[in-house]
Design an enzyme around this catalytic site. Sequence first.
Site, short mmCIF file in Angstrom:
data_model
loop_
_atom_site.label_atom_id
_atom_site.label_comp_id
_atom_site.label_asym_id
_atom_site.label_seq_id
_atom_site.Cartn_x
_atom_site.Cartn_y
_atom_site.Cartn_z
N GLY A 89 0.82 -1.22 0.00
CA GLY A 89 0.00 0.00 0.00
C GLY A 89 0.84 1.25 0.00
N LYS A 139 -0.75 -0.35 9.94
CA LYS A 139 -0.36 -1.43 10.86
C LYS A 139 0.07 -0.86 12.21
CE LYS A 139 1.61 -4.75 8.66
NZ LYS A 139 2.73 -5.25 7.86
N THR A 149 -4.33 -2.77 6.65
CA THR A 149 -5.30 -2.91 5.56
C THR A 149 -4.61 -3.55 4.36
OG1 THR A 149 -4.79 -0.70 4.70
CG2 THR A 149 -6.63 -0.88 6.27
N ASN A 183 -4.18 -4.12 0.68
CA ASN A 183 -4.55 -3.33 -0.50
C ASN A 183 -4.65 -4.20 -1.75
OD1 ASN A 183 -3.32 -1.50 1.53
ND2 ASN A 183 -3.68 0.06 -0.02
N GLU A 213 -9.02 -1.01 0.41
CA GLU A 213 -8.21 -1.58 1.48
C GLU A 213 -9.09 -2.35 2.45
OE1 GLU A 213 -5.65 1.27 3.38
OE2 GLU A 213 -5.81 2.68 1.72
N ILE A 223 -9.02 -7.16 7.80
CA ILE A 223 -9.64 -8.41 8.21
C ILE A 223 -9.66 -8.47 9.73
CG2 ILE A 223 -9.55 -10.94 8.03
CD1 ILE A 223 -7.96 -10.56 5.41
N ARG A 234 -20.61 3.83 6.13
CA ARG A 234 -20.61 5.31 6.15
C ARG A 234 -19.79 5.86 5.00
NH1 ARG A 234 -15.53 7.00 7.74
NH2 ARG A 234 -14.37 5.60 9.10
N PHE A 251 -10.84 13.50 9.44
CA PHE A 251 -10.82 13.52 10.90
C PHE A 251 -9.82 14.56 11.39
CE2 PHE A 251 -12.50 9.41 9.74
CZ PHE A 251 -13.60 9.32 10.58
P1 ADP Z 1 0.37 -1.31 3.31
O1 ADP Z 1 0.50 0.18 3.23
O2 ADP Z 1 1.46 -2.05 2.58
O3 ADP Z 1 -1.00 -1.79 2.90
P2 ADP Z 1 -0.47 -1.82 6.06
O4 ADP Z 1 0.13 -1.17 7.28
O5 ADP Z 1 -1.84 -1.37 5.65
O6 ADP Z 1 0.57 -1.68 4.86
O7 ADP Z 1 -0.45 -3.39 6.34
C1 ADP Z 1 -1.09 -4.23 5.42
C2 ADP Z 1 -0.53 -5.63 5.40
O8 ADP Z 1 -0.60 -6.22 6.70
C3 ADP Z 1 -1.38 -6.54 4.52
O9 ADP Z 1 -0.99 -6.46 3.15
C4 ADP Z 1 -1.13 -7.92 5.12
O10 ADP Z 1 -0.02 -8.54 4.50
C5 ADP Z 1 -0.81 -7.63 6.59
N1 ADP Z 1 -1.90 -7.95 7.54
C6 ADP Z 1 -1.70 -8.62 8.71
N2 ADP Z 1 -2.85 -8.77 9.40
C7 ADP Z 1 -3.82 -8.17 8.65
C8 ADP Z 1 -5.24 -8.01 8.84
N3 ADP Z 1 -5.87 -8.47 9.95
N4 ADP Z 1 -5.94 -7.37 7.87
C9 ADP Z 1 -5.30 -6.88 6.77
N5 ADP Z 1 -3.98 -7.01 6.54
C10 ADP Z 1 -3.22 -7.65 7.46
MG MG Z 2 -2.82 -0.97 3.64
#
Ligand code: ADP
Ligand code: MG
Length: 156
Positions: A17, A23, A29, A31, A81, A84, A106, A111
Amino acid sequence: AAMRHLPYFCRGEVVKGFGRGSKELGIPTANFSEQVVESFPSDISNGVYYGWACVGNGDVHKMVLSIGWNPFYKNIKKSAETHIIHAFKDDFYGEVLSIVIIGYIRSEKNFSSLEALVSAIQEDIEEAKRQLDLPEHLKLKDDNFFRLPEGKTVKH
Ligand code: ADP
Ligand code: MG
């Protein structure tokens, strides 16, 4: 417009992403790639949705999905995004994520603080959990869409 296409089934590879630090906020999320988002109905509204999600051939979990503008493309393309609602041991970049988008929670909002953003997302998650426990939504968890043929992976 938000509801017209629902439930909407979709599958695609999990890509890197924008490093917004989701995270770090405790709300990672997954992506979807640009191609997957492009294949969405063009009039699907931006905002937050709930539904079911599954990584590879894994278990099906509750999810919240954010559809918004993609800053990488000067906000002319959408991003999608999926958070889960499950604690995974490891990241799953490159794996196939299958989702069914069921309902709208929504619209997109700005924010005033990080705390306000995080608490709104926590409320979205609680709303998703409640909605998905309803029998009409629970039944989509067992949809054949989530059962890929043995040994097969789908890449977009
Ligand atoms: P990015 O900017 O790369 O999307 P994020 O901080 O949004 O980074 O983290 C996303 C990644 O975290 C996902 O691609 C996945 O590999 C991992 N991940 C671990 N647990 C979850 C979860 N519960 N829901 C979504 N992604 C998760
Ligand atoms: Mg993400």
